[in-house]
Design a protein around this motif. Structure first.
Motif: not given
Length: 379
Positions: A149-150, A170-171, A179-182, A189-192
């Motif tokens: 889920q994004t 993947l953003a 913005v979420r980065v996977w 998930k590596v960034l939000e």
């Protein structure tokens, strides 16, 4: 430029929202659907084989992948991995294509008309099977890898997805403004971060990993430009124009801005080489611009008659040059009307190099002769 007829390359059994082109296999990937509503409209991802037949670019259904109750609203492609935005989720798909041994390639005779073709021995398009391959001698498989889920708003919806330059990240962005980065393919998930108070309409990961919409600068391998579209906030009875802007990607200063008509822009694409921009509008029109000067080269008013949901250029690598033929570029467009249309830009004629050299030599000789006649002692 007024109305003109554009070739209908393919018509799907559902509304189309997203498309991507795989240059290595010559595949056009179109996706959409009717969603979870019980209207009888399917949801799916269609893989189309692009071919040159009798000198014309044609597409035929190669494989249909059923996405059950979820319509795919946005796509990103990295090799043979698709990231599909479906409602509030991102689904990773891996597709593989193999030619079966002992099978001949499909005949190229086909119809002379551009558009969808049904291959010899193809399965009926309305079979109830969730996945169908429509070409003899081809094994095509689609595998669901991971899903996450994004988006987490009250009415969650993923609106955009993209890979980074080396396909390791993947953003995603959506209605919650985050913005979420996977990681790929685990979708860890590596960034939000909160990017906007409103919805995120588009994003791209640049070579340095930063979130931007970039296009390459022709003849400058390390050069990048940023392209944006400005749409007036208020739509009046006589609406002001929308604008295209090219920015320097290192200084983020505007290079040039040009009006691009009074129709509201719904989607933007940059060609692989950074030479062209493709635009779609909410009223169904499609246009191609030169990225450097923002000059319009091609325009079809109401090509679809309804909002254009995505546009994509035929890449210049892989099978792209072979499929392009004598044209300078090809732009594909899809819309809610279920159609995928082809927009071809003819090569702009220029004099051959040998002719230019010959003219230069002729001018030099004429200049010398004139100088000799005017000044007898010259040379």
């Amino acid at each position: 430029m007024g109305r003109r007829r554009t070739p209908e390359l393919y018509r799907a059994p559902f509304p189309l929202y997203a498309l991507r082109v795989d240059p290595s296999a010559g595949l056009l990937i179109a996706a959409g659907g009717g969603g979870a509503a019980k209207t009888g409209i399917k949801n799916g991802v269609h893989f189309l084989q692009l071919e040159q037949i009798n000198g014309r670019l044609s597409a035929s259904l190669l494989h249909s992948h059923d996405t059950e109750t979820r319509a795919t609203m946005n796509l990103a492609l990295a090799g043979n991995i698709l990231a599909a935005g479906q409602d509030a989720h991102c689904q990773l798909l891996r597709f593989q294509i193999h030619q079966q041994k002992g099978k001949n390639k499909a005949e190229k005779a086909g119809s002379k008309e551009q558009g969808p073709r049904q291959r010899k021995g193809a399965a009926p398009a309305e079979k109830k099977s969730g996945a169908e391959t429509h070409q003899e001698g081809v094994e095509f498989s689609v595998e669901n890898l991971h899903e996450v889920q994004t988006d987490f708003s009250r009415d969650p919806l993923q609106k955009v997805v993209c890979f980074n330059h080396d396909n390791t990240l993947l953003a995603t962005g959506g209605t919650d403004g985050c913005v979420r980065v996977w990681k790929v393919p685990t979708l860890e998930k590596v960034l939000e971060f909160k990017a906007h108070e409103g919805e995120i309409e588009d994003l791209a990961l640049g070579p340095d990993g930063k979130v931007r919409r970039f296009g390459q600068v022709p003849d400058q391998p390390a050069g990048l430009r940023l392209f944006t579209v400005q749409i007036p906030h208020k739509r009046l009875r006589q609406p002001p124009p929308c604008y295209l802007t090219a920015w320097d990607a290192s200084t983020f200063l505007p290079l040039r801005t040009r009006p691009c008509g009074h129709e509201v822009i719904s989607c933007l694409s940059v060609s692989e080489s950074g030479t062209f921009l493709g635009l779609g509008t909410v009223t169904g029109s499609v246009a191609i611009y030169i990225a450097f000067s923002l000059q319009r080269l091609y325009y079809v008013k109401e090509a679809h008659g309804i909002v254009v949901t995505d546009v994509a250029f035929l890449p210049e690598k892989g099978r792209g040059p072979e499929l392009l033929g004598s044209h300078e570029t090809a732009l594909f467009s899809v819309a809610v009307d279920s159609r995928c249309q082809l927009h071809l830009l003819p090569s702009r004629r220029s004099a051959p190099v040998w002719l230019l050299l010959l003219l230069c030599v002729g001018l030099i000789v004429m200049t010398i002769l004139l100088l000799q006649s005017a000044f007898p002692g010259f040379l």
